[in-house]
Design a protein around this motif. Sequence first.
Motif, PDB file in Angstrom:
ATOM      1  N   ALA A  46      -4.961  -9.498  10.067  1.00 37.86           N
ATOM      2  CA  ALA A  46      -6.375  -9.114   9.991  1.00 37.86           C
ATOM      3  C   ALA A  46      -6.511  -7.699   9.435  1.00 37.86           C
ATOM      4  O   ALA A  46      -7.369  -7.441   8.572  1.00 37.86           O
ATOM      5  CB  ALA A  46      -7.021  -9.201  11.369  1.00 37.86           C
ATOM      6  N   ILE A  47      -5.674  -6.791   9.885  1.00 35.81           N
ATOM      7  CA  ILE A  47      -5.708  -5.414   9.387  1.00 35.81           C
ATOM      8  C   ILE A  47      -5.443  -5.392   7.880  1.00 35.81           C
ATOM      9  O   ILE A  47      -6.134  -4.710   7.125  1.00 35.81           O
ATOM     10  CB  ILE A  47      -4.704  -4.520  10.151  1.00 35.81           C
ATOM     11  N   SER A  48      -4.467  -6.171   7.436  1.00 41.81           N
ATOM     12  CA  SER A  48      -4.151  -6.221   6.008  1.00 41.81           C
ATOM     13  C   SER A  48      -5.291  -6.837   5.205  1.00 41.81           C
ATOM     14  O   SER A  48      -5.638  -6.342   4.133  1.00 41.81           O
ATOM     15  CB  SER A  48      -2.867  -7.013   5.771  1.00 41.81           C
ATOM     16  N   GLN A  49      -5.857  -7.927   5.707  1.00 41.51           N
ATOM     17  CA  GLN A  49      -6.954  -8.581   4.987  1.00 41.51           C
ATOM     18  C   GLN A  49      -8.167  -7.667   4.888  1.00 41.51           C
ATOM     19  O   GLN A  49      -8.777  -7.550   3.826  1.00 41.51           O
ATOM     20  CB  GLN A  49      -7.332  -9.897   5.665  1.00 41.51           C
ATOM     21  N   ILE A  50      -8.530  -7.031   5.989  1.00 44.69           N
ATOM     22  CA  ILE A  50      -9.670  -6.116   5.976  1.00 44.69           C
ATOM     23  C   ILE A  50      -9.368  -4.930   5.062  1.00 44.69           C
ATOM     24  O   ILE A  50     -10.240  -4.447   4.334  1.00 44.69           O
ATOM     25  CB  ILE A  50     -10.024  -5.655   7.400  1.00 44.69           C
ATOM     26  N   GLY A  51      -8.128  -4.488   5.057  1.00 42.90           N
ATOM     27  CA  GLY A  51      -7.720  -3.351   4.240  1.00 42.90           C
ATOM     28  C   GLY A  51      -7.552  -3.660   2.773  1.00 42.90           C
ATOM     29  O   GLY A  51      -7.322  -2.753   1.969  1.00 42.90           O
ATOM     30  N   SER A  52      -7.682  -4.923   2.397  1.00 43.31           N
ATOM     31  CA  SER A  52      -7.528  -5.266   0.982  1.00 43.31           C
ATOM     32  C   SER A  52      -8.587  -4.598   0.114  1.00 43.31           C
ATOM     33  O   SER A  52      -8.388  -4.411  -1.081  1.00 43.31           O
ATOM     34  CB  SER A  52      -7.548  -6.784   0.786  1.00 43.31           C
ATOM     35  N   MET A  53      -9.714  -4.233   0.707  1.00 48.03           N
ATOM     36  CA  MET A  53     -10.758  -3.568  -0.073  1.00 48.03           C
ATOM     37  C   MET A  53     -10.594  -2.045  -0.100  1.00 48.03           C
ATOM     38  O   MET A  53     -11.334  -1.351  -0.771  1.00 48.03           O
ATOM     39  CB  MET A  53     -12.135  -3.953   0.471  1.00 48.03           C
ATOM     40  N   VAL A  54      -9.587  -1.519   0.603  1.00 51.58           N
ATOM     41  CA  VAL A  54      -9.320  -0.079   0.614  1.00 51.58           C
ATOM     42  C   VAL A  54      -8.529   0.265  -0.645  1.00 51.58           C
ATOM     43  O   VAL A  54      -7.605  -0.458  -1.029  1.00 51.58           O
ATOM     44  CB  VAL A  54      -8.525   0.323   1.885  1.00 51.58           C
ATOM     45  N   SER A  55      -8.895   1.366  -1.280  1.00 53.51           N
ATOM     46  CA  SER A  55      -8.200   1.764  -2.509  1.00 53.51           C
ATOM     47  C   SER A  55      -6.734   2.062  -2.208  1.00 53.51           C
ATOM     48  O   SER A  55      -6.382   2.487  -1.103  1.00 53.51           O
ATOM     49  CB  SER A  55      -8.887   2.972  -3.148  1.00 53.51           C
ATOM     50  N   GLU A  56      -5.898   1.831  -3.196  1.00 49.46           N
ATOM     51  CA  GLU A  56      -4.447   1.986  -3.031  1.00 49.46           C
ATOM     52  C   GLU A  56      -4.054   3.387  -2.579  1.00 49.46           C
ATOM     53  O   GLU A  56      -3.144   3.542  -1.777  1.00 49.46           O
ATOM     54  CB  GLU A  56      -3.707   1.635  -4.333  1.00 49.46           C
ATOM     55  N   ASP A  57      -4.749   4.392  -3.070  1.00 56.88           N
ATOM     56  CA  ASP A  57      -4.379   5.762  -2.709  1.00 56.88           C
ATOM     57  C   ASP A  57      -4.706   6.099  -1.260  1.00 56.88           C
ATOM     58  O   ASP A  57      -4.209   7.081  -0.723  1.00 56.88           O
ATOM     59  CB  ASP A  57      -5.025   6.776  -3.664  1.00 56.88           C
ATOM     60  N   LYS A  58      -5.522   5.268  -0.606  1.00 58.35           N
ATOM     61  CA  LYS A  58      -5.881   5.501   0.797  1.00 58.35           C
ATOM     62  C   LYS A  58      -5.328   4.433   1.741  1.00 58.35           C
ATOM     63  O   LYS A  58      -5.534   4.498   2.947  1.00 58.35           O
ATOM     64  CB  LYS A  58      -7.408   5.563   0.935  1.00 58.35           C
ATOM     65  N   LYS A  59      -4.640   3.464   1.173  1.00 62.47           N
ATOM     66  CA  LYS A  59      -4.160   2.329   1.968  1.00 62.47           C
ATOM     67  C   LYS A  59      -3.207   2.739   3.084  1.00 62.47           C
ATOM     68  O   LYS A  59      -3.308   2.245   4.205  1.00 62.47           O
ATOM     69  CB  LYS A  59      -3.502   1.288   1.075  1.00 62.47           C
ATOM     70  N   GLU A  60      -2.286   3.644   2.817  1.00 60.27           N
ATOM     71  CA  GLU A  60      -1.311   4.055   3.828  1.00 60.27           C
ATOM     72  C   GLU A  60      -2.001   4.710   5.027  1.00 60.27           C
ATOM     73  O   GLU A  60      -1.688   4.409   6.178  1.00 60.27           O
ATOM     74  CB  GLU A  60      -0.282   4.999   3.216  1.00 60.27           C
ATOM     75  N   VAL A  61      -2.954   5.577   4.741  1.00 63.83           N
ATOM     76  CA  VAL A  61      -3.686   6.258   5.811  1.00 63.83           C
ATOM     77  C   VAL A  61      -4.526   5.244   6.588  1.00 63.83           C
ATOM     78  O   VAL A  61      -4.593   5.275   7.822  1.00 63.83           O
ATOM     79  CB  VAL A  61      -4.577   7.384   5.236  1.00 63.83           C
ATOM     80  N   TYR A  62      -5.153   4.308   5.858  1.00 60.72           N
ATOM     81  CA  TYR A  62      -5.934   3.252   6.501  1.00 60.72           C
ATOM     82  C   TYR A  62      -5.055   2.442   7.453  1.00 60.72           C
ATOM     83  O   TYR A  62      -5.425   2.197   8.601  1.00 60.72           O
ATOM     84  CB  TYR A  62      -6.561   2.316   5.462  1.00 60.72           C
ATOM     85  N   MET A  63      -3.894   2.003   6.955  1.00 54.85           N
ATOM     86  CA  MET A  63      -3.005   1.168   7.766  1.00 54.85           C
ATOM     87  C   MET A  63      -2.590   1.896   9.043  1.00 54.85           C
ATOM     88  O   MET A  63      -2.588   1.306  10.118  1.00 54.85           O
ATOM     89  CB  MET A  63      -1.763   0.760   6.956  1.00 54.85           C
ATOM     90  N   GLU A  64      -2.274   3.160   8.914  1.00 59.95           N
ATOM     91  CA  GLU A  64      -1.860   3.941  10.085  1.00 59.95           C
ATOM     92  C   GLU A  64      -2.994   4.026  11.107  1.00 59.95           C
ATOM     93  O   GLU A  64      -2.786   3.799  12.300  1.00 59.95           O
ATOM     94  CB  GLU A  64      -1.429   5.340   9.657  1.00 59.95           C
TER      95      GLU A  64
END
Length: 135
Positions: A46-64
């Motif tokens: 779910a975290i990955s699916q929701i995060g699919s709309m997060v830009s790549e440069d912010k994905k790591e921070v989002y995931m954390e």
Amino acid sequence: MKNLLFACLFVVGTVGQVFAQDNSEFKNETINFIKLTGSTTAFETAISQIGSMVSEDKKEVYMEEAKGTLDGLYEKMAGLYMAEFTREEIQELTEFYKTDLGKKLANKQYGLAQKAMMFGQSWGMEVQAIAQKYM
């Protein structure tokens, strides 16, 4: 009289502390059980699916940050399980999920739940069509 009052307060405080420690251990055991059931796979998906709309440069921070919310979720879920199961039952369930069959169930549970939801949606449409015939 003061000594009796202090003795009573000491006993109540000690019993409360022991109960809190037992409850804390029970909660930790319950969280461990929840993780063994394969729930982490569903949450991380779910975290990955929701995060699919997060830009790549912010994905790591989002995931954390998103994964940082899991501890709170596990705490809430533990409360649900602790209201329905005794500590001994959680311990038995934990032992089951440590067996080969329990591990297999945990690995397959997420996929089975997704397929079951599709069956449920299809069935719901079927029943709705039946109900419409009688309106």
